[in-house]
Design a protein around this motif. Sequence first.
Motif, short mmCIF file in Angstrom:
data_model
loop_
_atom_site.label_atom_id
_atom_site.label_comp_id
_atom_site.label_asym_id
_atom_site.label_seq_id
_atom_site.Cartn_x
_atom_site.Cartn_y
_atom_site.Cartn_z
N MET A 1 0.84 -1.17 0.00
CA MET A 1 0.00 0.00 0.00
C MET A 1 0.90 1.24 0.00
N THR A 2 0.62 2.16 -0.90
CA THR A 2 1.44 3.35 -1.05
C THR A 2 0.77 4.54 -0.35
N LEU A 3 1.54 5.28 0.39
CA LEU A 3 1.08 6.52 1.02
C LEU A 3 1.29 7.65 0.04
N GLU A 4 0.22 8.39 -0.29
CA GLU A 4 0.38 9.57 -1.12
C GLU A 4 0.56 10.77 -0.20
N LEU A 5 1.68 11.42 -0.32
CA LEU A 5 2.02 12.58 0.50
C LEU A 5 2.10 13.79 -0.41
N LYS A 6 1.13 14.68 -0.28
CA LYS A 6 1.05 15.87 -1.12
C LYS A 6 1.46 17.09 -0.30
N ILE A 7 2.52 17.73 -0.73
CA ILE A 7 3.06 18.87 0.00
C ILE A 7 2.71 20.15 -0.74
N CYS A 8 2.15 21.10 -0.03
CA CYS A 8 1.76 22.37 -0.66
C CYS A 8 3.02 23.14 -1.05
N MET A 9 3.04 23.54 -2.31
CA MET A 9 4.19 24.28 -2.83
C MET A 9 3.86 25.76 -3.03
N GLY A 10 2.71 26.18 -2.50
CA GLY A 10 2.36 27.60 -2.57
C GLY A 10 3.38 28.43 -1.83
N SER A 11 3.52 29.68 -2.21
CA SER A 11 4.58 30.52 -1.64
C SER A 11 4.46 30.68 -0.13
N ALA A 12 3.25 30.80 0.40
CA ALA A 12 3.09 30.97 1.85
C ALA A 12 3.52 29.71 2.60
N LEU A 34 12.04 3.93 1.38
CA LEU A 34 10.59 3.94 1.24
C LEU A 34 10.12 4.45 -0.12
N GLU A 35 11.01 4.46 -1.09
CA GLU A 35 10.68 5.00 -2.40
C GLU A 35 9.46 4.34 -3.03
N THR A 36 9.26 3.06 -2.77
CA THR A 36 8.11 2.36 -3.35
C THR A 36 6.87 2.42 -2.45
N GLU A 37 7.04 2.93 -1.24
CA GLU A 37 5.92 2.97 -0.29
C GLU A 37 5.33 4.37 -0.11
N VAL A 38 6.07 5.40 -0.51
CA VAL A 38 5.59 6.77 -0.36
C VAL A 38 5.66 7.47 -1.71
N GLU A 39 4.53 7.99 -2.15
CA GLU A 39 4.48 8.79 -3.37
C GLU A 39 4.44 10.25 -2.95
N LEU A 40 5.50 10.96 -3.22
CA LEU A 40 5.61 12.37 -2.85
C LEU A 40 5.24 13.22 -4.05
N VAL A 41 4.22 14.06 -3.87
CA VAL A 41 3.77 14.93 -4.95
C VAL A 41 3.63 16.35 -4.43
N GLY A 42 3.78 17.30 -5.33
CA GLY A 42 3.60 18.70 -4.99
C GLY A 42 2.18 19.13 -5.28
N GLY A 43 1.70 20.06 -4.48
CA GLY A 43 0.36 20.59 -4.68
C GLY A 43 0.42 22.10 -4.82
N LEU A 44 -0.60 22.63 -5.44
CA LEU A 44 -0.70 24.08 -5.60
C LEU A 44 -1.39 24.69 -4.39
N CYS A 45 -1.29 25.98 -4.27
CA CYS A 45 -1.93 26.70 -3.17
C CYS A 45 -3.43 26.41 -3.17
N GLU A 46 -3.97 26.16 -1.98
CA GLU A 46 -5.39 25.91 -1.83
C GLU A 46 -6.06 27.01 -1.02
N ASN A 47 -5.43 28.19 -1.00
CA ASN A 47 -5.96 29.37 -0.32
C ASN A 47 -6.25 29.16 1.16
N GLU A 48 -5.42 28.38 1.81
CA GLU A 48 -5.50 28.16 3.25
C GLU A 48 -4.17 28.57 3.87
N CYS A 49 -3.63 29.65 3.37
CA CYS A 49 -2.26 30.07 3.70
C CYS A 49 -2.03 30.29 5.19
N SER A 50 -3.06 30.76 5.91
CA SER A 50 -2.88 31.04 7.33
C SER A 50 -2.65 29.77 8.14
#
Length: 76
Positions: A1-12, A34-50
């Motif tokens: 089972m792969t963990l999808e880890l999405k990290i916000c890449m927005g400037s804030a 853990l290269e085969t167990e964690v999928e690291l992806v970037g995400g765009l700003c979701e306007n929750e900067c605070s």
Amino acid sequence: MTLELKICMGSACFAKGNQENLGFIKEYIEENHLETEVELVGGLCENECSQGPRIIADGVTYTNVTKEKILEILKG
């Protein structure tokens, strides 16, 4: 089972710590082979900067993320 880890890449989120978090996550994945167990992806700003830095793990949103929280997520 792969963990999808999405990290916000927005400037804030990036300025509030996701730049360092990204490096920490990459290093942890590599050191623990853990290269085969964690999928690291970037995400765009979701306007929750605070609430940044934000990370979404398998659809669950984490706000004000620290390295300690990342370890909890990765160790599951």
